[in-house]
Design an enzyme around this catalytic site. Structure first.
Site, PDB file in Angstrom:
ATOM      1  N   TRP A 357     -11.657  49.538  11.275  1.00 60.43           N
ATOM      2  CA  TRP A 357     -12.396  49.854  12.747  1.00 60.43           C
ATOM      3  C   TRP A 357     -13.896  49.753  12.438  1.00 60.43           C
ATOM      4  O   TRP A 357     -14.563  49.971  13.440  1.00 60.43           O
ATOM      5  CB  TRP A 357     -12.305  51.591  12.966  1.00 60.43           C
ATOM      6  CG  TRP A 357     -12.742  52.464  11.903  1.00 60.43           C
ATOM      7  CD1 TRP A 357     -12.422  52.639  10.723  1.00 60.43           C
ATOM      8  CD2 TRP A 357     -13.704  53.380  12.032  1.00 60.43           C
ATOM      9  NE1 TRP A 357     -13.260  53.765   9.983  1.00 60.43           N
ATOM     10  CE2 TRP A 357     -13.985  54.053  11.042  1.00 60.43           C
ATOM     11  CE3 TRP A 357     -14.548  53.575  13.309  1.00 60.43           C
ATOM     12  CZ2 TRP A 357     -15.105  55.163  11.111  1.00 60.43           C
ATOM     13  CZ3 TRP A 357     -15.531  54.646  13.181  1.00 60.43           C
ATOM     14  CH2 TRP A 357     -15.925  55.318  12.102  1.00 60.43           C
ATOM     15  N   GLU A 488     -13.468  61.485   5.584  1.00 59.24           N
ATOM     16  CA  GLU A 488     -12.515  61.544   4.954  1.00 59.24           C
ATOM     17  C   GLU A 488     -12.242  62.214   3.616  1.00 59.24           C
ATOM     18  O   GLU A 488     -11.334  62.491   2.901  1.00 59.24           O
ATOM     19  CB  GLU A 488     -12.372  60.110   4.315  1.00 59.24           C
ATOM     20  CG  GLU A 488     -11.730  59.097   5.340  1.00 59.24           C
ATOM     21  CD  GLU A 488     -11.978  57.711   4.759  1.00 59.24           C
ATOM     22  OE1 GLU A 488     -11.632  56.660   5.467  1.00 59.24           O
ATOM     23  OE2 GLU A 488     -12.554  57.383   3.627  1.00 59.24           O
ATOM     24  N   LYS A 601     -18.520  63.418   4.009  1.00 57.57           N
ATOM     25  CA  LYS A 601     -18.390  61.938   3.419  1.00 57.57           C
ATOM     26  C   LYS A 601     -19.474  61.116   4.499  1.00 57.57           C
ATOM     27  O   LYS A 601     -20.205  60.495   3.994  1.00 57.57           O
ATOM     28  CB  LYS A 601     -17.275  61.373   3.262  1.00 57.57           C
ATOM     29  CG  LYS A 601     -17.229  60.050   2.540  1.00 57.57           C
ATOM     30  CD  LYS A 601     -15.876  59.483   2.645  1.00 57.57           C
ATOM     31  CE  LYS A 601     -16.040  58.167   2.105  1.00 57.57           C
ATOM     32  NZ  LYS A 601     -14.572  57.266   2.099  1.00 57.57           N
ATOM     33  N   GLN A 602     -19.080  61.315   5.816  1.00 55.89           N
ATOM     34  CA  GLN A 602     -19.865  60.525   6.713  1.00 55.89           C
ATOM     35  C   GLN A 602     -19.838  61.235   8.005  1.00 55.89           C
ATOM     36  O   GLN A 602     -19.222  62.218   8.325  1.00 55.89           O
ATOM     37  CB  GLN A 602     -19.429  59.229   6.919  1.00 55.89           C
ATOM     38  CG  GLN A 602     -17.965  59.126   7.591  1.00 55.89           C
ATOM     39  CD  GLN A 602     -17.325  57.740   7.672  1.00 55.89           C
ATOM     40  OE1 GLN A 602     -16.698  57.336   6.700  1.00 55.89           O
ATOM     41  NE2 GLN A 602     -17.611  57.183   8.886  1.00 55.89           N
TER      42      GLN A 602
END
Length: 769
Positions: A357, A488, A601-602
């Site tokens: 993506w 994630e 994580k992000q």
């Protein structure tokens, strides 16, 4: 974090040879041309630690997924772009001693990636075990003019001896991927032969039956004269070589020219591929190295003409943005709608070289602004051509009636990711694909894409979301259960704010798109309705009900959107409190510990705010940013750029600059200790976004280009070009004024600092900040 790359505005420079850094450098100094790519492996023998890598676009292998259990809908294979025939090999032997930097004494070493020319140069002085000293200078490139060809110029100068040098110029197809299961090799030999002055090797992939035909021509010069040496031909399994013996004298250089081509059955019929390979090789040999280099320089100059970003008074920042732009152009040219952008491009094997993506969420805006419109359109057409596979992917998971779930990882449209929590649950990827259609149309101003391709994709995606939610009796709302967001580090959670937000946005946008197509081309809408068996009344009514009654987790006391249900149940520890020895978490902590922590994580909530910032006031954005940023470890390459863009919008230029450097120098400085297995190509588009959308404040609002630039204190000025609706505009900002220059025949209405402006065709405009 490493810090061995020298700062230079147009070059990536490594001084001195450290074997422990070699695999990192092999990634950083990679070269490519959109059709093929090559890690910066040495031409000569090297017995030290290395990751061999030569890749041909579109050629893959379905490596069987290794799991200890199986669930319905689980992918049967993990597709991977294959390490293909190594065409660069020039094994050098001097008086019986093999030239090998791992076993020799290296006294000088310089490696340079020239981003103006698209060339890799290496110079070194080495003393062999027998006392012979020689200097070597090698330059090579993958031609972006002849995109199936590469060329090497390799010069050797003896420093303290006369003698004989043996040159073995090879094609080595006996290769494997570093991550291949059970050390399996993926190629079978079809042909290995000599044809006149050319050597040719044709291999076939197991299972997928792709053919790649590689051919080489080698010539050796001394004092500018072709020695016209006869070569002896040698071959063994999946290996051919042209072998030469040269008498050399002290201080007299010999220069080896090696021309190579790699042709794929993706682009050539198998019964003609070998003839075509020899024909193509003859073409580039006839041009010669000098002409090929001149064409390469001209082609790169054209790319930089519209794609460059210029930063004054910050060499580290300037080098970094150009490096990111350079690698994006090396990876994808947009000439073939069958191809896409792998997260590692042609620089390594991780992630299989497949499509994620990332392309739609991060890369599309870069190509929209810096390349011809067809380049971005081809990225969208790639997904349209995979729509039927996306419907099949959804059917495997129990969805019906044309619902489409695009794969998390794919090469041919089939899902091939082999981690269940991502394969089944990281479904927000569907939203990124829909958002890319919206982004393309608002940027180009052309709705025809909706009727031709986009609406069919949107209907499939909207049908998926409508089936993926369920009604909660307890909440009296629609909920989204069992998902994984972009962050994630939390799996199988309920009501991820970002996933739910983008799901309902997709439903809204699809309803709007149906109305747009109806107004512009009613007969085409009738065709789409018939093709998709779409119930215009009932399905849209259901979608509207979901839009109005969707549940979004929030915390009213903090005034923030919650990442998901129960996020505040986690122990709230800030990243600043993490010991340095615990970073990165994904290499130091157990997965159980990561999942129970609050660390991100992000960007997750912030990803949604970035996409849909017009829906939120500045204070809402600030509250969420100030809450989530201190909890984010940025162990995804996709994270820092979003934080940089939002920080710039909030006027926090120190943090914006910090995140810009982190995203732009992620690989150059090996921030996350993972550059050795390839560069983070798709996040490199985020570096461009950090400058153009972050510091430049570029948006498309109210059908206009909008700019609201700010200047980091480290910079004197910056400038970039934007191709927008047939206009090409140079934007320069020095902290005091914005200078605009229109380099096209298309006049443009735009908004700068909140005020409408008009830029004449071929005109200029200066606006005080």
């Amino acid at each position: 974090m490493k810090n061995y790359i020298k700062h230079n505005e147009w070059q990536i420079i490594e001084k001195g040879f450290d074997p422990h850094l070699n695999k990192i450098s092999e990634s950083i100094f990679s070269i490519g041309n959109g059709r093929m790519g090559q890690r910066a492996n040495f031409e000569e023998t090297y017995t030290g630690e290395t990751l061999q890598g030569n890749y041909v676009a579109g050629v893959y292998y379905p490596d069987k997924t290794r799991v200890g259990w199986w669930k319905n809908g689980y992918p049967e294979y993990f597709a991977k772009v294959l390490n293909a025939t190594n065409w660069i090999g020039l094994n050098i032997t001097i008086s019986g001693e093999v030239l090998d930097l791992n076993t020799s004494k290296v006294s000088e070493f310089t490696r340079v990636l020239d981003m103006k020319l698209g060339t890799l140069t290496r110079k070194f002085t080495v003393e062999l075990a027998n006392g012979n000293i020689l200097k070597v200078e090698a330059i090579r490139f993958c031609s972006i003019v002849d995109d199936e060809a590469g060329v090497i110029k390799y010069s050797i100068t003896p420093q303290n001896f006369d003698g004989k040098i043996t040159v073995e110029s090879s094609l080595d197809g006996d290769v494997k991927n570093q991550d291949s299961n059970y050390d399996e090799k993926f190629w079978n030999e079809i042909t290995a032969k000599q044809e006149g002055d050319f050597a040719l090797l044709t291999l076939e992939t197991k299972k997928t039956a792709f053919w790649v035909s590689s051919a080489i021509y080698t010539a050796i010069f001394q004092d500018g004269n072709d020695l016209e040496l006869s070569s002896s031909f040698a071959n063994k399994e999946k290996y051919v070589s042209q072998n030469f013996e040269v008498d050399v004298k002290q201080n007299e250089a010999i220069t080896i020219f090696k021309y190579a081509v790699n042709l794929s059955s993706e682009n050539h019929e198998k019964d003609a591929i070998e003839v075509n390979a020899i024909s193509k090789l003859k073409e580039v040999v006839a041009k010669g190295f000098k002409q090929m280099l001149a064409e390469q320089a001209a082609a790169w100059a054209a790319k930089w003409q519209n794609g460059d970003v210029i930063i004054e008074c910050d060499v580290a920042a300037q080098q970094a943005i150009r490096f990111n732009i350079f690698q994006l152009h090396q990876t994808y040219t947009g000439e073939d709608a069958r191809l896409n952008i792998g997260p590692k491009g042609f620089t390594g094997e991780k992630y299989g070289g497949s499509t994620y993506w990332d392309t739609e969420a991060y890369c599309l805006p870069f190509y929209l602004a810096t390349a011809p419109q067809q380049v971005a359109e081809n990225l969208l057409i790639y997904r349209y051509k995979h729509l039927e596979k996306a419907i099949e992917n959804a059917e495997k998971l129990g969805f019906k009636n044309g619902a489409a779930l695009y794969p998390m990882v794919t090469i041919n449209g089939e899902e091939c990711h082999n981690e269940w929590e991502i394969t089944f649950e990281e479904i927000h990827r569907n939203g990124a694909i829909a958002f890319a259609i919206f982004n393309y149309i608002r940027y180009t101003g052309e709705n025809k894409y909706l009727a031709e391709y986009g609406l069919e994709v949107l209907i499939g995606i909207a049908r998926f979301w409508a089936q993926r939610v369920n009604w909660s009796i307890d909440k009296e709302k629609y909920v989204m259960l069992g998902v994984t967001g972009p962050n994630e580090y939390e799996n199988n959670i309920n009501n991820n704010w970002y996933t739910s937000t983008i799901a309902t946005w997709c439903l809204k946008y699809t309803i709007e798109a149906i109305e747009t197509v109806k107004q512009n081309d009613g007969s085409r809408l009738d065709e789409i309705v018939a093709k998709t068996k779409f119930n215009l009344v009932e399905e849209q009514k259901h979608w509207q009900d979901i839009i109005e009654k969707m549940f979004y987790p929030e915390d009213e006391k903090l005034g923030i959107f919650l990442q998901q249900d129960g996020y505040l149940d986690k122990e709230q520890v800030l990243v600043a409190a993490l010991p340095a020895e615990d970073r990165p978490l994904n290499q130091k902590w157990s997965w159980d510990r990561i999942l129970r922590s609050c660390f991100i994580k992000q960007a997750d909530v912030l990803q949604g705010i970035y996409f849909f910032e017009e829906d939120y006031d500045l204070e809402t954005i600030r509250r969420n940013y100030d809450f989530y940023e201190p909890r984010t470890v940025h162990e995804s390459s996709l994270s820092p750029c979003v934080h940089a863009i939002i920080a710039a919008k909030l006027g926090d230029l120190d943090r914006a600059y910090e995140f810009y450097l982190r995203t732009s120098r992620l690989d150059l400085d090996d921030y996350n200790n993972d550059t050795e297995d390839g560069l983070h190509i798709t996040s490199m588009a985020g570096t461009w976004l950090s400058v153009v959308e972050g510091f430049g404040g570029m948006r498309v609002k109210n059908n206009q280009l909008s700019l609201h630039p700010v200047l980091p204190k480290n910079w004197k000025s910056y400038s970039f070009k934007i191709g927008f609706r047939k206009a090409i505009v140079t934007v320069k900002f020095d902290g005091k004024k914005v200078s605009l220059s229109n380099e096209s025949e298309q006049a443009l209405n735009l908004n700068v600092f909140g005020k409408d402006e008009h830029l004449e065709a071929n005109g200029t405009l200066e606006i005080n900040s």
